[in-house]
Structure formats: C-alpha cells, structure tokens
Motif scaffolding. Structure first.
Motif, PDB file in Angstrom:
ATOM      1  N   PHE A 144       0.846  -1.195   0.000  1.00  0.00           N
ATOM      2  CA  PHE A 144       0.000   0.000   0.000  1.00  0.00           C
ATOM      3  C   PHE A 144       0.878   1.241   0.000  1.00  0.00           C
ATOM      4  N   ASP A 145       0.296   2.365  -0.370  1.00  0.00           N
ATOM      5  CA  ASP A 145       0.961   3.645  -0.175  1.00  0.00           C
ATOM      6  C   ASP A 145       0.949   3.918   1.330  1.00  0.00           C
ATOM      7  N   LYS A 155       0.861   6.583   2.930  1.00  0.00           N
ATOM      8  CA  LYS A 155      -0.090   7.638   3.310  1.00  0.00           C
ATOM      9  C   LYS A 155      -1.499   7.098   3.530  1.00  0.00           C
ATOM     10  N   ASN A 156      -1.796   5.908   3.013  1.00  0.00           N
ATOM     11  CA  ASN A 156      -3.116   5.308   3.172  1.00  0.00           C
ATOM     12  C   ASN A 156      -3.191   4.334   4.343  1.00  0.00           C
ATOM     13  N   THR A 157      -2.218   4.400   5.255  1.00  0.00           N
ATOM     14  CA  THR A 157      -2.188   3.513   6.417  1.00  0.00           C
ATOM     15  C   THR A 157      -2.151   4.330   7.704  1.00  0.00           C
ATOM     16  N   TYR A 158      -2.655   3.748   8.764  1.00  0.00           N
ATOM     17  CA  TYR A 158      -2.517   4.382  10.074  1.00  0.00           C
ATOM     18  C   TYR A 158      -1.036   4.513  10.445  1.00  0.00           C
ATOM     19  N   GLN A 180       1.400   5.585   8.915  1.00  0.00           N
ATOM     20  CA  GLN A 180       2.091   6.784   8.451  1.00  0.00           C
ATOM     21  C   GLN A 180       2.448   7.696   9.623  1.00  0.00           C
ATOM     22  N   HIS A 195      -9.432   9.326   8.168  1.00  0.00           N
ATOM     23  CA  HIS A 195      -8.367   8.574   7.501  1.00  0.00           C
ATOM     24  C   HIS A 195      -8.970   7.467   6.623  1.00  0.00           C
ATOM     25  N   PRO A 196      -8.353   7.168   5.476  1.00  0.00           N
ATOM     26  CA  PRO A 196      -8.870   6.109   4.596  1.00  0.00           C
ATOM     27  C   PRO A 196      -9.051   4.754   5.300  1.00  0.00           C
ATOM     28  N   VAL A 197      -8.168   4.412   6.225  1.00  0.00           N
ATOM     29  CA  VAL A 197      -8.309   3.134   6.939  1.00  0.00           C
ATOM     30  C   VAL A 197      -9.557   3.153   7.820  1.00  0.00           C
TER      31      VAL A 197
END
Length: 138
Positions: free
Chosen positions: A76-77, A79-82, A84, A107-109
């Motif tokens: 994953f990128d 930036k799309n994870t907690y 980050q 956040h996305p997550v």
C-alpha cells in the motif's frame, strides 16, 4: 492473587516469544506470526500486522489472522495507512477510539475498515526505521 496470576501470564508470554524467536529453523514468517498471535492475545485485539516500510511503500510481511481482504504480500501507499503517523513521529502510537480522534476519523483506513482501536510501534534495524508492528480492532 490476581497480581500473581497476571505476572504468570506475562512470564509465559515472554517465554513463548523467546522460544519463537530463538527457534533456529523457523522461517521469518513463522516467527512473525508467533509474535502477532501473542500480541493479539495480550492486547485483546483482532488484527495484527508486521510491515516493512521502504520510502512511501508499506509492505505487509505478516497478517494475523489470515483474512481475504488483507494478507501478507500486499503493498500500500504509506499515506493510506494508520502507520504513516508512527513513521512520521518515529514513536509508538495508540488510539482507543479512532472515530473520535481528529487524526484518524477521516483517515482512509478508518473510513474503509472502521478500525477503532490501534496500537503500533516502529521496528528499528541498525538505527533505521525498518517497519512497524501493529494491532487493531473494530
């Protein structure tokens, strides 16, 4: 009496982790899963992940329990994870109610998985942030 029981549980966990890490012929994946499964029991959470961070790439090395929507080998990128935030701040992050936390509730997550509880720590190798270990639950 309760304190003595808690101490015995903690000693057993430490002993189990030591045995898992010291096994000479166990694969890294087996060791990762042993650590994750013990952490899931200790924190009473439902998802454990060990990841490797390379630049902005977040690679899943181990996931427990195995699920269809998230598994080892996925990338994953960051930036799309907690995680980050763990990487950015280079410290342990713990959130009990992500839905009420301004850094997590959009956040996305959180939007995609509704992970309310989250604890994560950076993994350091030779003084470089190598990855993260994290535990979470809805």
């Amino acid at each position: 009496m309760l304190k003595m029981k808690e101490n015995n549980i903690n000693i057993n966990r430490i002993h189990f982790l030591y045995e898992a890490l010291a096994r000479r012929h166990a694969s890294p994946e087996d060791k990762y899963l042993a650590i994750l499964n013990e952490g899931l029991k200790a924190f009473d959470l439902s998802l454990g992940i060990i990841s490797q961070i390379e630049g902005e790439r977040y690679s899943l090395l181990a996931v427990s329990p195995t699920r269809g929507d998230i598994s080892a080998g996925m990338v994953f990128d960051l930036k799309n994870t907690y995680c980050q935030q763990v990487v950015r701040e280079k410290r342990i992050i713990s959130v009990e109610h992500a839905g009420t936390h301004p850094d997590f509730n959009s956040h996305p997550v959180y939007i995609g998985m509704r992970l309310e509880s989250y604890i994560s720590a950076p993994i350091w190798v030779r003084e470089k942030l190598w990855g993260t270990i994290n535990f979470s639950s809805t």
